[in-house]
Design an enzyme around this catalytic site. Structure first.
Site, mmCIF file in Angstrom:
data_model
loop_
_atom_site.group_PDB
_atom_site.id
_atom_site.type_symbol
_atom_site.label_atom_id
_atom_site.label_comp_id
_atom_site.label_asym_id
_atom_site.label_seq_id
_atom_site.Cartn_x
_atom_site.Cartn_y
_atom_site.Cartn_z
ATOM 1 N NE ARG C 28 26.356 34.311 39.677
ATOM 2 C CZ ARG C 28 26.601 33.645 38.558
ATOM 3 N NH1 ARG C 28 27.606 32.780 38.485
ATOM 4 N NH2 ARG C 28 25.829 33.807 37.503
ATOM 5 N NE ARG C 101 50.090 45.089 35.833
ATOM 6 C CZ ARG C 101 50.594 45.909 36.751
ATOM 7 N NH1 ARG C 101 50.993 45.413 37.913
ATOM 8 N NH2 ARG C 101 50.733 47.199 36.517
#
Lengths: 131, 131, 131
Positions: C28, C101
């Site tokens: 969204r 990461r």
């Protein structure tokens, strides 16, 4: 061995296999050649059904077996069958339109929630009793 | 415990791990930086080998263990080794060209079919005998 | 049954489930509608965290359980908790920037290496002793 859970496991694996089988004719029909996985929304929905089922296998299978061991074989098997039914409904409806994928998805997610709560309760009870 | 199946499971997991290890140098070589997973067909084939092996792990591992329990440890282990061999051939040939991925894929799929039939027959026999 | 390993398995599955839950609001926020999985790097990083965790589930879970059976329940459970901690750090840092990461990823990979070596040693010892 929880035989009924073993049986439902084979059925769940065969169903998951089938979600992948559907990708090959969809590649041909919508002209999306391997190794590509995007380019046509109709193909992508078929592909996403397989991927989403894959994503849920490491949730469903471990919880199913922990539930079978810590709660019971037959209740695990019944919940497993409901999971497969939810997955089939998800597959059929998502293949039609992306916004129809909700209900089937909710059923299979709810089953995994019940499996998680049951397994967790069973494990904690065993640990608390020094089992 | 089915020790030989346990051993082959570790080998299969290590092989699968290796299909992922190959993605990192392929990212550098074909200049496809994370998080992207597309943009170059040579990279995509290396990536798809990992993904396809991942897709088959929830088919292969459950069936391998159900076969080991319901049929036998050593026959499961031998079938597991053939599966790994088919997967290695698939990896090598798919990395060369997309249309060469057939034979290795068929071998590993056939093994999973044998595992499924054996496991299913063993489970149903046990249930029928009230085991 | 290795109860502590069973408990950590449920926690690992719930964590993995959570990496998938994060994808929906990211869809969204960055306007990437299903079935698409690319188009915005911020979305793709959130999606890749889920995918990478999925990719490691068939490595982590089988090795965790083989280690629990062949080495010990409590040591498997402790290693499993470290794996989850590494995964959480990986999730938080990858969501911020792709080049952050590394550390969390290394921790969880190292744990899987220890699990693999321990399981392999345990299995080979059992086979050598005709167990």
């Amino acid at each position: 061995m929880p035989h009924w859970t073993a049986l439902v496991t084979v059925l769940a694996v065969l169903f998951y296999f089938y979600t992948g089988v559907r990708v090959l004719p969809a590649r041909r029909k919508y002209n999306v050649l391997a190794p590509a996985i995007s380019g046509n929304p109709d193909f992508e929905r078929v592909f996403r059904v397989q991927m989403n089922t894959l994503e849920w296998m490491p949730i469903f299978l471990p919880l199913l077996w922990l539930f079978a061991v810590y709660v019971g074989d037959r209740s695990a098997a019944v919940l497993g069958l409901i999971w497969i039914a939810g997955r089939i409904y998800y597959m059929v409806s998502y293949s039609q339109a992306a916004d129809r994928r909700g209900p089937g998805f909710s059923v299979q997610a709810l089953v995994c929630g019940v499996l998680a709560i049951g397994a967790l309760a069973g494990i904690v009870t065993q640990i608390a009793h020094g089992g």
